[in-house]
Every structure is written in C-alpha cells, then in structure tokens.
Design a protein around this motif. Structure first.
Motif, PDB file in Angstrom:
ATOM      1  N   HIS A 226       0.851  -1.176   0.000  1.00 24.56           N
ATOM      2  CA  HIS A 226       0.000   0.000   0.000  1.00 24.56           C
ATOM      3  C   HIS A 226       0.894   1.235   0.000  1.00 24.56           C
ATOM      4  N   GLU A 227       0.466   2.259  -0.732  1.00 27.11           N
ATOM      5  CA  GLU A 227       1.281   3.467  -0.876  1.00 27.11           C
ATOM      6  C   GLU A 227       1.575   4.147   0.458  1.00 27.11           C
ATOM      7  N   ALA A 228       0.782   3.867   1.488  1.00 34.95           N
ATOM      8  CA  ALA A 228       1.018   4.480   2.797  1.00 34.95           C
ATOM      9  C   ALA A 228       2.357   4.058   3.401  1.00 34.95           C
ATOM     10  N   ASP A 229       2.943   2.987   2.900  1.00 34.59           N
ATOM     11  CA  ASP A 229       4.254   2.537   3.382  1.00 34.59           C
ATOM     12  C   ASP A 229       5.371   2.786   2.372  1.00 34.59           C
ATOM     13  N   ARG A 230       5.113   3.601   1.388  1.00 34.88           N
ATOM     14  CA  ARG A 230       6.098   3.867   0.330  1.00 34.88           C
ATOM     15  C   ARG A 230       7.443   4.346   0.887  1.00 34.88           C
ATOM     16  N   GLU A 231       7.407   5.189   1.910  1.00 37.19           N
ATOM     17  CA  GLU A 231       8.648   5.771   2.444  1.00 37.19           C
ATOM     18  C   GLU A 231       9.619   4.732   2.986  1.00 37.19           C
ATOM     19  N   TRP A 232       9.138   3.533   3.288  1.00 36.38           N
ATOM     20  CA  TRP A 232       9.990   2.525   3.904  1.00 36.38           C
ATOM     21  C   TRP A 232      10.730   1.657   2.893  1.00 36.38           C
ATOM     22  N   VAL A 233      10.405   1.783   1.625  1.00 30.96           N
ATOM     23  CA  VAL A 233      11.064   0.972   0.602  1.00 30.96           C
ATOM     24  C   VAL A 233      12.399   1.611   0.260  1.00 30.96           C
ATOM     25  N   MET A 234      13.456   0.860   0.460  1.00 29.59           N
ATOM     26  CA  MET A 234      14.806   1.360   0.232  1.00 29.59           C
ATOM     27  C   MET A 234      15.338   0.848  -1.102  1.00 29.59           C
TER      28      MET A 234
ATOM     29  N   TYR B 281      10.039  -5.325  -8.705  1.00 33.99           N
ATOM     30  CA  TYR B 281       9.098  -6.272  -8.099  1.00 33.99           C
ATOM     31  C   TYR B 281       8.029  -5.600  -7.236  1.00 33.99           C
ATOM     32  N   VAL B 282       8.262  -4.361  -6.835  1.00 32.54           N
ATOM     33  CA  VAL B 282       7.327  -3.676  -5.949  1.00 32.54           C
ATOM     34  C   VAL B 282       6.273  -2.936  -6.771  1.00 32.54           C
ATOM     35  N   HIS B 283       5.024  -3.161  -6.411  1.00 32.35           N
ATOM     36  CA  HIS B 283       3.899  -2.478  -7.041  1.00 32.35           C
ATOM     37  C   HIS B 283       3.102  -1.791  -5.938  1.00 32.35           C
ATOM     38  N   PHE B 284       3.074  -0.467  -5.974  1.00 31.62           N
ATOM     39  CA  PHE B 284       2.317   0.288  -4.977  1.00 31.62           C
ATOM     40  C   PHE B 284       0.868   0.420  -5.431  1.00 31.62           C
ATOM     41  N   TRP B 285      -0.014   0.396  -4.467  1.00 33.77           N
ATOM     42  CA  TRP B 285      -1.438   0.579  -4.769  1.00 33.77           C
ATOM     43  C   TRP B 285      -2.043   1.495  -3.719  1.00 33.77           C
ATOM     44  N   SER B 286      -3.190   2.050  -4.047  1.00 33.29           N
ATOM     45  CA  SER B 286      -3.871   2.955  -3.124  1.00 33.29           C
ATOM     46  C   SER B 286      -5.327   2.517  -2.998  1.00 33.29           C
TER      47      SER B 286
ATOM     48  N   PRO C  91       0.933   2.358   8.896  1.00 35.46           N
ATOM     49  CA  PRO C  91      -0.057   2.989   8.016  1.00 35.46           C
ATOM     50  C   PRO C  91      -0.470   2.129   6.824  1.00 35.46           C
ATOM     51  N   GLY C  92       0.441   1.347   6.287  1.00 31.50           N
ATOM     52  CA  GLY C  92       0.133   0.538   5.116  1.00 31.50           C
ATOM     53  C   GLY C  92      -0.255  -0.892   5.415  1.00 31.50           C
ATOM     54  N   SER C  93      -0.438  -1.227   6.687  1.00 29.33           N
ATOM     55  CA  SER C  93      -0.786  -2.611   7.043  1.00 29.33           C
ATOM     56  C   SER C  93      -2.022  -3.070   6.292  1.00 29.33           C
TER      57      SER C  93
END
Length: 159
Positions: free
Chosen positions: A27-35, A40-45, A65-67
C-alpha cells in the motif's frame, strides 16, 4: 504524536521477490519505507486491491499505516479466510486477537483506531484467521473472535 518505526520485512522483501520471481504489492502508505528501486514492488492505493479471483488485499492500517490483510473468499471451504500480521495479531491462546500499536512497549491502538478497524472488518466474511507465524491460526470462528476482541478492547480503553 508517536513516530512509526520501520515496518517488518521491508529490509529483505525485494530479495525474496527476486528469488521467487514474484511481485510484491504494498500500500502506498508505506512507500517511504522501501529502500532502493526494484521492479518487483507495485504500490497501490485505496481500500482494497483485487489480486486474483476471490483474493483481495485489504488496506487496514493500524500497526503501520500501510498494514493490510489478505482475504481469500473461497478459503475455509467457502466460508472465507484472512491472512494477517500485526494489526490483527492472534494471541497465544488462539482464542483472541490483539490490536497493538507497539508490541515491545505494550501500547494498544487507540479506541478510535479500533472502531475504524471494526468498520473495515464488518465488510468481510471469514471463518479462519491465519497469522504470520507458525501455529498462529484461529479456525472456524475467526469473525466472531475479532468482533468479541474488539468489544473487549473498547470496553477496556473506554472504561
């Protein structure tokens, strides 16, 4: 306001995705944690994401937030199954769930947050809950366990 820590598994999920050649939906709410970038990562809202027939990722928030949890409509012989992690955490007795903001500090989620989670959970049918750790499952009455656990939490938090 309490600052969030880094979500679990975020340090190595891209390596696992590469090893298994599979996508990771966050979920995009956890975007900041991806280093670092990874294909392979697909963000969704939004509130939910259809992944396959009868399989839906549901944004829950809470512990992070993205749980989210995964709902499998045909699981439990068609009664439904959810796969969850920390926001809905199966307790050691396998007869309750916990709603913790911080496990190491024993800080529960707020009553407001638990009521919000209740409104989301009421939309999904399921009999079984499977947690992220071995031996953490509630079989047959998962929906009722969540409802009762929410009631218990709200009674304790609101007195």
């Amino acid at each position: 306001m309490i600052q969030h820590r880094a979500p679990h598994y975020y340090s190595n999920f891209a390596d696992w995705a590469k090893a298994f050649d599979c996508p990771v939906y966050l979920h995009e709410a956890d975007r900041e944690w991806v280093m670092g970038p990874t294909s392979y990562v697909h963000f969704w809202s939004g509130e939910s994401l259809f992944l396959a027939p009868g399989v839906t990722a549901v944004h829950l928030g809470g512990h992070f937030p993205g749980s989210l949890f995964l709902h499998w409509a045909k699981g439990s012989e068609g009664k439904g199954t959810i796969l969850t992690g920390d926001t809905i955490y199966i307790t050691p007795g396998l007869d309750r769930v916990s709603f913790m903001y911080s496990f190491p500090n024993f800080l529960p989620l707020s009553a407001r947050e638990i009521r919000r989670i209740r409104s989301i959970m009421e939309q999904w049918n399921f009999a079984n809950i499977h947690g992220a750790w071995s031996g953490k499952s509630i079989v047959g009455n998962g929906n009722e366990v969540i409802k009762q656990s929410i009631s218990n939490y709200l009674d304790a938090l609101e007195g």
